[in-house]
Design a protein around this motif. Structure first.
Motif, PDB file in Angstrom:
ATOM      1  N   ILE A  78       0.842  -1.190   0.000  1.00 17.77           N
ATOM      2  CA  ILE A  78       0.000   0.000   0.000  1.00 17.77           C
ATOM      3  C   ILE A  78       0.882   1.246   0.000  1.00 17.77           C
ATOM      4  N   THR A  79       0.420   2.285  -0.687  1.00 15.19           N
ATOM      5  CA  THR A  79       1.141   3.550  -0.732  1.00 15.19           C
ATOM      6  C   THR A  79       0.372   4.596   0.063  1.00 15.19           C
ATOM      7  N   VAL A  80       1.076   5.280   0.941  1.00 17.10           N
ATOM      8  CA  VAL A  80       0.497   6.374   1.712  1.00 17.10           C
ATOM      9  C   VAL A  80       0.931   7.678   1.038  1.00 17.10           C
ATOM     10  N   HIS A  81      -0.046   8.462   0.588  1.00 16.76           N
ATOM     11  CA  HIS A  81       0.235   9.746  -0.047  1.00 16.76           C
ATOM     12  C   HIS A  81       0.004  10.869   0.965  1.00 16.76           C
ATOM     13  N   PHE A  82       0.930  11.825   0.999  1.00 16.19           N
ATOM     14  CA  PHE A  82       0.848  12.912   1.961  1.00 16.19           C
ATOM     15  C   PHE A  82       0.426  14.218   1.291  1.00 16.19           C
ATOM     16  N   ALA A  83      -0.046  15.153   2.123  1.00 25.33           N
ATOM     17  CA  ALA A  83      -0.541  16.426   1.609  1.00 25.33           C
ATOM     18  C   ALA A  83       0.549  17.248   0.931  1.00 25.33           C
ATOM     19  N   ASP A  84       1.834  17.016   1.284  1.00 23.20           N
ATOM     20  CA  ASP A  84       2.932  17.772   0.676  1.00 23.20           C
ATOM     21  C   ASP A  84       3.375  17.207  -0.662  1.00 23.20           C
ATOM     22  N   GLY A  85       2.656  16.163  -1.147  1.00 19.50           N
ATOM     23  CA  GLY A  85       2.967  15.593  -2.450  1.00 19.50           C
ATOM     24  C   GLY A  85       3.906  14.405  -2.411  1.00 19.50           C
ATOM     25  N   THR A  86       4.466  14.085  -1.248  1.00 21.49           N
ATOM     26  CA  THR A  86       5.351  12.937  -1.125  1.00 21.49           C
ATOM     27  C   THR A  86       4.543  11.683  -0.824  1.00 21.49           C
ATOM     28  N   SER A  87       5.180  10.541  -0.867  1.00 26.37           N
ATOM     29  CA  SER A  87       4.503   9.276  -0.585  1.00 26.37           C
ATOM     30  C   SER A  87       5.498   8.260  -0.069  1.00 26.37           C
ATOM     31  N   VAL A  88       4.984   7.187   0.519  1.00 24.33           N
ATOM     32  CA  VAL A  88       5.821   6.104   1.022  1.00 24.33           C
ATOM     33  C   VAL A  88       5.092   4.783   0.818  1.00 24.33           C
ATOM     34  N   HIS A  89       5.820   3.726   0.584  1.00 27.90           N
ATOM     35  CA  HIS A  89       5.234   2.401   0.375  1.00 27.90           C
ATOM     36  C   HIS A  89       5.432   1.547   1.627  1.00 27.90           C
ATOM     37  N   GLU A  90       4.391   0.815   1.998  1.00 26.44           N
ATOM     38  CA  GLU A  90       4.460  -0.131   3.109  1.00 26.44           C
ATOM     39  C   GLU A  90       3.904  -1.474   2.673  1.00 26.44           C
ATOM     40  N   ALA A  91       4.368  -2.538   3.338  1.00 29.82           N
ATOM     41  CA  ALA A  91       3.828  -3.874   3.038  1.00 29.82           C
ATOM     42  C   ALA A  91       2.351  -3.938   3.417  1.00 29.82           C
ATOM     43  N   PHE A  92       2.014  -3.314   4.548  1.00 29.06           N
ATOM     44  CA  PHE A  92       0.623  -3.213   5.001  1.00 29.06           C
ATOM     45  C   PHE A  92       0.535  -2.151   6.082  1.00 29.06           C
ATOM     46  N   LEU A  93      -0.691  -1.766   6.401  1.00 30.63           N
ATOM     47  CA  LEU A  93      -0.948  -0.831   7.494  1.00 30.63           C
ATOM     48  C   LEU A  93      -1.868  -1.500   8.506  1.00 30.63           C
ATOM     49  N   ALA A  94      -1.737  -1.097   9.758  1.00 36.89           N
ATOM     50  CA  ALA A  94      -2.631  -1.574  10.814  1.00 36.89           C
ATOM     51  C   ALA A  94      -3.471  -0.411  11.321  1.00 36.89           C
ATOM     52  N   TYR A  95      -4.726  -0.682  11.619  1.00 37.77           N
ATOM     53  CA  TYR A  95      -5.628   0.363  12.103  1.00 37.77           C
ATOM     54  C   TYR A  95      -6.832  -0.289  12.764  1.00 37.77           C
ATOM     55  N   GLN A  96      -7.317   0.305  13.827  1.00 35.77           N
ATOM     56  CA  GLN A  96      -8.498  -0.210  14.514  1.00 35.77           C
ATOM     57  C   GLN A  96      -9.584   0.857  14.534  1.00 35.77           C
ATOM     58  N   PRO A  97     -10.671   0.662  13.785  1.00 35.05           N
ATOM     59  CA  PRO A  97     -11.725   1.670  13.717  1.00 35.05           C
ATOM     60  C   PRO A  97     -12.707   1.568  14.876  1.00 35.05           C
ATOM     61  N   LYS A  98     -13.492   2.591  15.043  1.00 35.87           N
ATOM     62  CA  LYS A  98     -14.621   2.531  15.951  1.00 35.87           C
ATOM     63  C   LYS A  98     -15.678   1.637  15.318  1.00 35.87           C
ATOM     64  N   THR A  99     -16.401   0.882  16.131  1.00 39.47           N
ATOM     65  CA  THR A  99     -17.483   0.062  15.615  1.00 39.47           C
ATOM     66  C   THR A  99     -18.794   0.429  16.305  1.00 39.47           C
ATOM     67  N   GLU A 100     -19.883   0.263  15.582  1.00 40.62           N
ATOM     68  CA  GLU A 100     -21.206   0.534  16.121  1.00 40.62           C
ATOM     69  C   GLU A 100     -22.101  -0.677  15.919  1.00 40.62           C
ATOM     70  N   ALA A 101     -22.947  -0.939  16.903  1.00 43.35           N
ATOM     71  CA  ALA A 101     -23.860  -2.078  16.839  1.00 43.35           C
ATOM     72  C   ALA A 101     -24.916  -1.863  15.761  1.00 43.35           C
ATOM     73  N   ASN A 102     -25.155  -2.896  14.964  1.00 42.73           N
ATOM     74  CA  ASN A 102     -26.198  -2.843  13.935  1.00 42.73           C
ATOM     75  C   ASN A 102     -27.545  -3.199  14.556  1.00 42.73           C
ATOM     76  N   VAL A 103     -28.205  -2.195  15.104  1.00 41.71           N
ATOM     77  CA  VAL A 103     -29.478  -2.437  15.780  1.00 41.71           C
ATOM     78  C   VAL A 103     -30.567  -1.479  15.303  1.00 41.71           C
ATOM     79  N   GLY A 104     -30.332  -0.848  14.154  1.00 43.70           N
ATOM     80  CA  GLY A 104     -31.311   0.103  13.649  1.00 43.70           C
ATOM     81  C   GLY A 104     -32.683  -0.495  13.425  1.00 43.70           C
ATOM     82  N   MET A 105     -32.738  -1.743  13.004  1.00 44.49           N
ATOM     83  CA  MET A 105     -34.018  -2.386  12.709  1.00 44.49           C
ATOM     84  C   MET A 105     -34.796  -2.759  13.967  1.00 44.49           C
ATOM     85  N   VAL A 106     -34.137  -2.703  15.123  1.00 47.13           N
ATOM     86  CA  VAL A 106     -34.814  -3.064  16.375  1.00 47.13           C
ATOM     87  C   VAL A 106     -34.813  -1.892  17.355  1.00 47.13           C
TER      88      VAL A 106
END
Length: 346
Positions: A246-274
């Motif tokens: 994966i390539t990470v592009h920065f606001a200054d126009g530069t970029s860097v390549h990584e084998a992978f990135l790790a990230y943990q998002p916020k999650t929300e319960a799927n309970v809209g139907m109930v």
């Protein structure tokens, strides 16, 4: 009337889910016991119903949390296999094998309400009505992903949330990265995940996206021998790289390549139907409050299984929760004196 169950995995947006139901044909209303959701926990609960000769219908919307990846891990005998193959095998076992009391419907459930007599009334996407004595929610959770271009395309492929689900296949990578962006902005949580990533890569970079305070806090944790560094440039976008990584592009126009990135998002319960049921959420908002180990919610007769029922979101645990809640519901029916009803129309 009979049981009503449900099971559905994670998705980008909250959408109607699926369920299980025993049905009696009626022009205006179908009386049933049903499961909403066709992921591993819902399928596991359904198997318990089949083993107890309880008739049911599984409503499966077909939108699964692990859909972006083609390999699942840490589930014995299924390690490194496609999740779709597990779903297919489980459905074949339930609906095309020796069991005949559980049926499958690829239909969403859009709303569920509790009636004055204590039963549950569900409406599916076709407008059909279903009434049941018990409700099992296996509707999963939704990952709230960052608003970065191409992030969704990379999610589960080049961006990993769990270093047991991913990582091993990238062993020996020259470098990997950690996205230290909301909600992953606690220095200790970042450091713990970074150490997990370093099991598979020779070096690691924290990308703090111009968060100078977090940059300084992480910098104090680092030691030269750890082969870790911090990059505070502002991230513009991410992009899958031809040939892997994966390539990470920065606001200054530069970029860097990584084998992978790790990230943990916020999650929300799927309970809209109930939402009309008044179910209590955990403080995180990512799961329902349940009574362990059978996972009944604060609403009598309503159970939650899978990712919806625990902060420990793992495939093996999802399967286990369904296999516990299913028998618990059957035992409730036995104690309540509800006889097995086999519908000849099924």
């Amino acid at each position: 009337m009979h049981e009503m169950l449900t099971n559905h995995p994670i998705r980008r947006k909250d959408v109607p889910c699926s369920s299980f139901s025993t049905l009696i044909r009626d022009e205006t209303e179908r009386r049933a016991k049903f499961i909403i959701g066709g992921g591993p926990s819902g399928l596991s609960a359904a198997l318990s119903f089949a083993r107890a000769r309880r008739s049911a219908v599984l409503f499966d919307y077909g939108d699964y949390r692990n859909a972006p990846t083609h390999h699942m891990h840490t589930l014995i005998t299924w390690d490194h296999q496609d999740p779709a193959e597990l779903h297919t095998a489980a459905r074949k076992e339930l609906f095309q094998g020796r069991y005949s009391t559980v049926k499958y419907s690829k239909t969403a459930v859009s709303a569920v309400a509790k009636l004055p007599d204590g039963t549950f009334k569900a409406t599916d996407a076709t407008g059909s009505k279903w009434v049941g004595d018990k409700l099992v929610l296996a509707t999963g959770v939704t990952g709230i992903l960052p608003d970065l271009p191409d992030f969704t395309e990379c999610w589960g492929k080049q961006i990993y949330h769990c270093m047991f689900c991913h990582g091993f296949e990238d062993t020996g990578a020259k470098s990997a990265g950690l996205l230290a962006i909301p909600p992953l902005i606690n220095k200790d949580m970042c450091f713990t995940l970074a150490c997990m990533v370093r099991q598979f890569s020779a070096s690691l970079t924290y990308y703090t996206n111009a968060n100078q305070q977090l940059t300084d806090e992480i910098q104090l944790l680092l030691k030269p021998e750890a082969a870790m560094k911090v990059d505070a440039r502002q991230i513009a976008r991410v992009e899958p790289t031809a040939g892997g990584g994966i390539t990470v592009h920065f606001a200054d126009g530069t970029s860097v390549h990584e084998a992978f990135l790790a990230y943990q998002p916020k999650t929300e319960a799927n309970v809209g139907m109930v939402k009309e049921l008044g179910l209590e959420l955990a403080p995180s908002g990512a799961e329902l409050k349940v009574n362990s180990p059978v996972n009944e919610t604060n609403v009598a007769g309503c159970f939650a299984v899978g990712d919806l029922s625990t902060p420990l979101k793992a495939l093996a645990l999802a399967v286990g929760s369904g296999s516990i809640a299913g028998p618990a519901i059957v035992q409730q029916f036995v104690k309540e004196g509800k006889a097995i009803t086999l519908d000849s129309s099924l």
